[in-house]
Structure formats: structure tokens, C-alpha cells
Write a protein that holds these residues in place. Structure first.
Motif: not given
Length: 349
Positions: A16-17, A22-24, A142-143, A148-149
């Protein structure tokens, strides 16, 4: 962009991450030293499209294309004793891709079967191994590519609603989020309780496995996964050896699971009776947890404002993860409707 904190770094949370990347603004909080330590890292890692209830099979079909780069054909072989006729008929009725074969042909697929013990067999050629390590690695990349982290060794100790979302409290800091995703696997009900949300009655079920040396010097690399029609044992090639499981489903508390010696021994004995090569040595053993909702169907959806469930994947989490992640992301980002059979609303009405 919304700030999303995902609690749980198994396949549910990490896929899900990656879908939200890129959208959140996404942070994954994982209590263990690395993602996927529990159910994800201890699964049989087999994709069987025609396996599970109708909702699971729909997810399987929709997930195939996303998993395709990580699949390698394996095949799955069901064998039935005289007492397992009805169980085999059930598998054949439910699976469009499974065909009945002779016991002699089954021996060609899995040569050490005790042919005298079985009266029927069925084979599904399209079943495939899933390279879970590669899949999880791609999700991590991808994250991170989207800033993302993933925070490991980070346990959530408190959750409280704030004016604009949620405060997610760990030992070291407080994360402020517009949306919290509960992807905590066996601990998902406990996370809900931290948030003051009624748990769903998710049940972690232990499943054990052991690695045995390749039997009788055979090259097992091309053998299918074999299992009894009543699913009281299974054996699957694993890096030149055999992984054998009692296929038990024993309810336990959320934990870093370990095998029950007696349950494992009984399962290995059932396997030993099904084959012609004795079990001489167990190289290692382990157990994992498969966490099910009361209706054995995964759970997605809003449990409260800004609190999203992504749980109850049972033993199907890896093979359903692409479609589960897509559906969850659409609901989180665009308030899209979820399939009724997956929506957590079925437990809240």
C-alpha cells in the motif's frame, strides 16, 4: 498531499505504501528490525489463482499482472486417500485450472509419493512460486524514490485523534497524520484498541514448517508443491530442499511465533506416511501467523474518520497484495467505494 502513517511493514503495509508513493507523504512504522519479518517472510510464497473463497479468488485474478515479474511456474499437486474423495472433489469443483490425473502421473510429478496410499490425484500446472524478497524490495525502492520512509524498530504505543487527523505516538516521537492505516497483521486488533476503536475479532492462527534435506538424493527443483486433499500436510521445494508443513491452524495470541514440537512432529509423521523416503533430519523449523477475520475474508475500509483498516489477509496476503493495495489506495485518495465483501462496514452495521 495527505500525510499517511501506515502501521505495519509486512506485505499489506508495504504494498500500500508503494501504491500511495508520489500521491501522499507516507511513513511506514514497523516494530521489528526489518519489514516482513512475521507472516510475509514465513509464507509458502505460492500463487494459486483458484484458491480461497470467492472474494480471495477475485483478488487473486486481479493481482496476477502485478505479480507476474515475480512468478516462476511451480505447479501444485493434490493427492487423495480413500477417505479424502469428497475433499478432492471440492477442489476440482472450485478450480477451473485444476485437472484430475492418475496416481501414476502424480508419481511422475512427485516421485517419492507412496502410490499405494492414494487413489486419486489432481494437478494445477499454473501455480507459481512468488519471489517475495524481490517483491518487497521493489516496494521499498518505490517508496523511497518518492521520499517515503520506513521506520523500523518503531512500535506504536498510543494513538489519538487530533484536530486534523491522528497523533501516532512511539517511544521516540509523535507522528502527525491525516490518515492512519492499520496494517499491523496479527496485532491489528490491538492497534485498533489503542485508537479507541472496537476490534474486529481477528484471529492469528499458527502454521509451522520444517526444512528437510532433499529426499534420497533427488533433485527436487522441478517438483510441484504437493499436499493432501484434506490439507493435513504439504511439501514444497525450497532451495534444493523440501519445506514440509503440518498445515495446522491453531489460534494463538499475537507473537513472534514458534512451532509446537508435538504439532510439528505429528505433521511430519503424516507427511512421512504419504511418501516412500523416511524423514531422517530436520534442518530447521519455524512458525508464522495467518490472521483471519471471522468470515476469513480480508478487511479494508474506514473504521473511524482518518482510520483505515487493511488487515485479515490470512494466508493470502502476498498473492492478493497488488489488488488489495490498489483498492485501498483508491479509497484513501479518492474515497472510492470498496467491494462489499471486503469493506469493514460488514462488521460495523
Amino acid at each position: 498531499m495527505p500525510k499517511v502513517v501506515i502501521i505495519g511493514g509486512g506485505i499489506a503495509g508495504l504494498s500500500l505504501a508503494a501504491e500511495l508513493a508520489g500521491q501522499a507523504e507516507v511513513v511506514v512504522l514497523e516494530r521489528e528490525a526489518h519489514p516482513g519479518m512475521h507472516a510475509t517472510g514465513r509464507s509458502a510464497a505460492l500463487f494459486v489463482e483458484n484458491y480461497g473463497n470467492s472474494a480471495i479468488r477475485t483478488l487473486n485474478r486481479a493481482s496476477r499482472s502485478g505479480l507476474q515479474p515475480y512468478l516462476k511456474q511451480r505447479g501444485v499437486l493434490f493427492v487423495a486417500s480413500a477417505e479424502e474423495q469428497d475433499a478432492l472433489d471440492g477442489h476440482l469443483a472450485e478450480s477451473a485450472g485444476m485437472v484430475e490425473i492418475s496416481v501414476q502421473k502424480a508419481l511422475g510429478h512427485f516421485p517419492i509419493l507412496n502410490g499405494a496410499r492414494f487413489s486419486r490425484a489432481a494437478y494445477e500446472e499454473d501455480a507459481s512460486d512468488i519471489d517475495v524478497d524481490a517483491l518487497m524490495g521493489q516496494h521499498r525502492r518505490s517508496l523511497r524514490a518518492s521520499v517515503g520512509r520506513i521506520a523500523t524498530r518503531t512500535e506504536v504505543i498510543a494513538l489519538s485523534p487530533s484536530r486534523n487527523g491522528w497523533d501516532v505516538v512511539t517511544a521516540d516521537r509523535t507522528y502527525r497524520a491525516d490518515i492512519v492505516v492499520n496494517a499491523a497483521g496479527a496485532w491489528a486488533d490491538e492497534v485498533a484498541q489503542l485508537a479507541g476503536i472496537t476490534p474486529l475479532g481477528l484471529t492469528p492462527l499458527r502454521r509451522s514448517a520444517a526444512i528437510l534435506p532433499a529426499p534420497g538424493g533427488h533433485d527436487v527443483s522441478r517438483w510441484p508443491m504437493a499436499l493432501s486433499a484434506s490439507e493435513t500436510w504439504y511439501a514444497k521445494p525450497e532451495a534444493g530442499r523440501l519445506m514440509v508443513s503440518p498445515a495446522e491452524e491453531d489460534p494463538v495470541a499475537p507473537m513472534d511465533a514458534w512451532p509446537d514440537d508435538m504439532v510439528l512432529a505429528e505433521g511430519l509423521d503424516r507427511y512421512a506416511q504419504a511418501v516412500t523416503e523416511p524423514v531422517t533430519r530436520v534442518e530447521r523449523s519455524w512458525a508464522g501467523l495467518r490472521t483471519f477475520a471471522p468470515d476469513r475474508t480480508p478487511v479494508l475500509g474506514w473504521g473511524a474518520s482518518g482510520f483505515f483498516w487493511c488487515a485479515g489477509q490470512g494466508g493470502y496476503g502476498v498473492q492478493t497484495s497488488p489488488e488489495m493495495a490498489r483498492l485501498a489506495a483508491q479509497a484513501i485518495l479518492h474515497d472510492s467505494d470498496l467491494p462489499a465483501e471486503l469493506d469493514v462496514a460488514r462488521f460495523l452495521n
